[in-house]
Design an enzyme around this catalytic site. Structure first.
Site, mmCIF file in Angstrom:
data_model
loop_
_atom_site.group_PDB
_atom_site.id
_atom_site.type_symbol
_atom_site.label_atom_id
_atom_site.label_comp_id
_atom_site.label_asym_id
_atom_site.label_seq_id
_atom_site.Cartn_x
_atom_site.Cartn_y
_atom_site.Cartn_z
ATOM 1 N N GLU A 85 0.846 -1.193 0.000
ATOM 2 C CA GLU A 85 0.000 0.000 0.000
ATOM 3 C C GLU A 85 0.875 1.234 0.000
ATOM 4 O O GLU A 85 1.885 1.308 0.699
ATOM 5 C CB GLU A 85 -0.922 0.003 1.222
ATOM 6 C CG GLU A 85 -1.887 1.182 1.236
ATOM 7 C CD GLU A 85 -2.931 1.067 2.346
ATOM 8 O OE1 GLU A 85 -3.815 1.931 2.414
ATOM 9 O OE2 GLU A 85 -2.844 0.106 3.134
ATOM 10 N N ALA B 69 0.758 5.854 -0.882
ATOM 11 C CA ALA B 69 -0.075 7.029 -0.645
ATOM 12 C C ALA B 69 -1.253 7.070 -1.615
ATOM 13 O O ALA B 69 -2.309 7.623 -1.307
ATOM 14 C CB ALA B 69 0.771 8.293 -0.786
ATOM 15 N N PHE B 70 -1.100 6.477 -2.807
ATOM 16 C CA PHE B 70 -2.137 6.514 -3.833
ATOM 17 C C PHE B 70 -3.253 5.528 -3.550
ATOM 18 O O PHE B 70 -4.396 5.734 -3.924
ATOM 19 C CB PHE B 70 -1.506 6.168 -5.183
ATOM 20 C CG PHE B 70 -0.724 4.892 -5.129
ATOM 21 C CD1 PHE B 70 -1.359 3.670 -5.225
ATOM 22 C CD2 PHE B 70 0.647 4.915 -4.937
ATOM 23 C CE1 PHE B 70 -0.639 2.496 -5.150
ATOM 24 C CE2 PHE B 70 1.369 3.739 -4.869
ATOM 25 C CZ PHE B 70 0.725 2.531 -4.976
ATOM 26 N N GLY B 71 -2.942 4.402 -2.911
ATOM 27 C CA GLY B 71 -3.890 3.324 -2.712
ATOM 28 C C GLY B 71 -3.158 2.010 -2.545
ATOM 29 O O GLY B 71 -2.009 1.988 -2.116
ATOM 30 N N ASP C 206 13.598 9.730 -8.998
ATOM 31 C CA ASP C 206 13.664 8.825 -7.844
ATOM 32 C C ASP C 206 14.268 7.489 -8.255
ATOM 33 O O ASP C 206 13.790 6.432 -7.851
ATOM 34 C CB ASP C 206 12.262 8.632 -7.257
ATOM 35 C CG ASP C 206 12.311 8.046 -5.839
ATOM 36 O OD1 ASP C 206 13.422 7.948 -5.274
ATOM 37 O OD2 ASP C 206 11.254 7.688 -5.306
#
Length: 821
Positions: A545, A547-549, A675
């Site tokens: 999981e 931050a987006f889902g 990143d």
């Protein structure tokens, strides 16, 4: 116009600025010697007129001489001498070139403080003699001396010896003038009574007890007669030496244990060269426990310790005063050995409250022993009421292995009154009836559920309610878990090798205005986003999981014509806001246009209802960072069975060139990743590596990121100075990150700057420090890393040249792909 405006208006401001600029150039030119030019790191003096008569020195309060790395002097016929103090201020000097000049003499101590010197070129000067004493303390790569009128004598015999024993000076045709003033090749030079010296120690090995004294004797010989001196390095013990022409002695008193393992050398040196004989000092001493701390939790619980002693001490643990019998669940592990120092830990596999207590470590050898104690607390006792209720039955917490209170428990049961026993019997009958009824209902419900599941095997995706595990096919990597709302699912950091699946998101990729400015009519027909029916997606389990889902492992039907179903990774959108949906669709278009064999493949989207879904290819072996750690020298600490095979150098090069190929493609598409790290690369079958980033890495690898403000997370350990200081991200900043990725690969997944805090890392990078060469890294690859880490972005290596070099190195070493099993 007022006088103030006349002298302070915008036009005058520009004029004053121009004056200051000219003044700055004028001041810099004044600071540089006549006939020379200077920059912040370089001095070059090539104008023959008027020329220089002395070695160039910078004026005070000008450029810092410590920053000068190169000095070039040419065509200076009046420059004849380098004095002892001429070069000492240039401590950072690496390259010194004096060519086509009048240099005749170099002082013995001229380069005493220039330990960074690597290249010296004295071509076509007036040198008639040159002593090896000038250079013996330097680690030179090049010493070029062609075109000098050397006199054939014993003073230059060392150059002949150097050419015979080493490749440097490389392919130089050196000559000297003989007594007839004719040029003679240095290789043919023969001088009587001019040879290398010799040195011999009386004892090849030296073992002594701590606190005792010892005397070493050495004899030297040679012609010319050599000088004898002792090289004791950083010897701690008190010592003094006596030397004559051919004999020398070194007396070491009150020998310290810190000197065990150190090397002591007797050196004989003359004009031609030097010889040395060495002895290793072994000091025996009683053990001491220098470090013992409370347990820490990593892959296992560990009570860390450091023990010193020689011979190697025997270690014994005690638990609450009794001898601790070690097993495969509690055992001593030595991780690092440094001659007389041993770093390790008492490793405990899943300890409970039963393991809380006092742990004593005893280290013992024939010279003595030492012991230290630490209190360890792994977890509280079960039962939330225990701490708050003093009447809670103590028997619940007795040690299961200590049956001393069983008789007491039986006696207490005999004290219960008969009326209580009768009531208890009635309650037991009621309990039996209740259990029978409940069991019948549960059995009926299970039967109904099994029938429904069989009918719904290929039914809808079911993301709005609990997500069920549909099948166990093609998923032997780890056990399947039922996933439901509100339940605790296995985190991606605890899963198997496929626990973290990451793909490109809008967060780490700078939006390309050329891409987002185009219309649908400009897109290629084969780059339209593919829409996948929701009923064709069947979840298997949650992978992680972000931050987006959430990200799930799933089966996707009818995706490829040649296969009925394939394993995929699906990413769900948690935020259903309009902005989030717009970003979702833009990202899908972006990912559809990124098509390369070393970029994680994007299959398409599912937009039928909520949540919105992206479908990516599934990479069996998970993220590259975990893969490197699992196939490194420390894998034995993490493996539960037989540790995996360790990666070879050729396999690491194979991994590196694949990542570089993916970055070449991204650069060609004018995309900046921002990143790039091994945690954001994935490993598939046959060591296939692809670049991706689903964004989960910010949660799984939270220590790799530095929080700025409330929400921004920056991977500062992978960022160049301009990105840290000015948030400037370019293809060149990706090149810097690629250099760090190479460092990760050759350290088997270590965190860059792992010994430093985030603030210390920022300070190091902005001050120009770089990571050290990994032990397993070839010099060519480390030089490539250094090319990626140039401070100025425009001086960094080109991404295509990086890929070409890595590709050539990888081709030179065949890769065996059976490491994955």
């Amino acid at each position: 116009m007022s006088p103030w405006l006349k002298w302070h208006g915008p036009a005058m401001a520009r004029l004053w600025g121009l004056c200051l600029l000219v003044l700055g150039f004028w001041r810099a030119s004044l600071a540089c010697p006549t006939s020379c030019k200077c920059s912040s790191a370089r001095i070059w003096c090539t104008e023959p007129s008027p020329g220089i008569v002395a070695f160039p020195r910078l004026e005070p309060n000008s450029v810092d001489p410590e920053n000068i790395t190169e000095i070039l002097i040419a065509n200076q016929k009046r420059l004849e001498i380098i004095n002892e103090d001429d070069v000492e201020a240039y401590v950072g000097l690496r390259n010194l070139t004096i060519v086509d000049s009048g240099l005749k003499f170099v002082a013995y101590k001229a380069f005493l403080k220039n330990s960074n010197l690597r290249h010296i070129n004295f071509t076509r000067n007036k040198l008639t003699s040159l002593s090896r004493r000038h250079f013996r303390h330097l680690d030179l790569s090049d010493l070029i001396l062609t075109g000098n009128p050397f006199t054939c004598s014993c003073d230059i015999m060392w150059l002949k010896t150097l050419q015979e024993t080493k490749s440097s000076p490389d392919t130089q045709d050196l000559y000297c003038l003989n007594e007839s003033s004719k040029n003679m090749p240095l290789a043919n030079l023969q001088i009587p009574n001019c040879g290398l010296p010799s040195a011999r120690l009386a004892a090849p090995n030296l073992t002594v007890e701590e606190g005792k004294s010892v005397t070493l004797s050495c004899s030297v010989g040679g012609d010319p007669l050599p000088t004898l001196y002792w090289d004791v390095g950083n010897l701690v013990s008190k010592h003094m030496n006596e030397t004559s022409h051919t004999q020398g002695s070194l007396r070491i008193t009150n020998i310290s244990s810190d000197d065990s393992g150190k090397q002591i050398s007797c050196v004989a040196e003359n004009l031609v060269g030097e010889d040395q004989d060495s002895v290793n000092l072994t000091v025996h001493f009683a053990p001491t426990i220098t470090f013992l701390e409370s347990p820490t939790s990593d892959h296992h619980w560990c009570i860390p310790f450091t023990v010193r002693g020689n011979p190697k001490p025997a270690l014994q643990w005690f638990y609450n005063g009794a001898i601790l019998n070690e097993s495969k669940y509690i055992c001593t592990k030595i991780h690092v050995t440094n001659h007389t120092e041993y770093h390790g830990c008492l490793q405990l596999d899943n300890p409970t409250h039963m393991n809380n207590g006092d742990y004593t470590l005893m280290a013992k050898n024939e010279y003595g022993k030492d012991e230290r104690q630490i209190s360890a607390h792994f977890m509280g006792r079960p039962g939330v009421d225990y701490e708050t209720n003093p009447n809670y039955p103590e028997v619940l917490y007795e040690d299961w292995t200590t049956p001393t209170d069983i008789g007491d428990t039986t006696n207490k049961s005999n004290e219960i009154p008969s009326t209580d026993v009768a009531d208890q019997s009635n309650r037991e009958h009621l309990s039996v009836y209740a259990v029978v009824v409940i069991a019948s209902v549960v059995g009926f419900c299970l039967l109904v559920m099994l029938l429904l599941l069989k009918l719904a095997r290929h039914s809808k995706f079911g993301m709005k309610g609990p997500a069920s595990v549909i099948s166990n096919d093609d998923d032997s990597a780890s056990p399947l878990h039922h996933i439901s709302n509100g339940s605790n699912t296995p985190s991606s950091s605890e899963g198997g090798p496929d626990a973290v699946i990451i793909g490109m998101t809008k967060i780490p990729v700078i939006e390309n205005p050329q891409y987002f400015g185009i219309t649908n009519s400009q897109l290629k027909p084969d780059t339209f986003v593919q829409h996948i029916k929701r009923h064709n997606i069947v979840l298997k389990r949650e992978l992680g999981e972000g931050a987006f889902g959430k990200v799930f492992l799933a089966e996707c039907y009818n995706l490829c014509p040649e296969q009925d179903k394939i394993l995929v990774a699906v990413k769900t959108l948690k935020d259903a806001s309009d902005n989030a949906r717009k970003d979702f669709h833009r990202e899908a278009e972006l990912l559809t246009n990124l098509q390369h064999e070393h970029i994680v493949k994007f299959y398409g989207v599912c937009v039928e209802g909520d949540p919105l879904i992206m479908v990516f290819e599934y990479m069996k072996h998970g993220d590259l960072n975990k893969f490197l750690r699992a196939h490194g020298p420390d894998a034995v600490l993490m493996a539960e069975g037989n540790p995996p095979t360790e990666l070879t150098q050729s396999q690491m090069l194979h991994i590196a060139q694949q990542i570089a190929a993916g970055m070449v493609y991204l650069a060609s598409q004018h995309f900046v990743h921002r990143d790039l790290a091994t945690r954001n690369c994935l490993v598939g079958e046959n060591l296939l590596v692809k670049i991706g980033d689903f964004g989960m890495s910010r949660d799984v690898y939270s220590t790799d990121y530095y929080r700025v403000g409330g929400h921004t997370m920056l991977p500062i350990r992978w960022m160049p100075p301009e990105s840290i200081m000015y948030r400037k991200f370019t293809t060149e900043s990706d090149v810097w990150s690629l250099g760090v990725v190479l460092w990760e690969i050759f350290t088997y997944g270590k965190q860059p700057w792992y010994q430093l805090s985030n603030n210390e890392v920022i300070e190091c990078i902005t001050q120009g420090r770089v990571l050290q060469r990994p032990r397993t890294c070839p010099q060519e690859v480390y030089e490539l890393m250094l090319g990626c880490w140039q401070r100025e972005p425009h001086t960094r290596k080109n991404i295509k040249s990086i890929h070409t070099l890595l590709q050539n190195l990888a081709k030179a070493s065949p890769v065996y792909l059976d490491i994955l099993g």
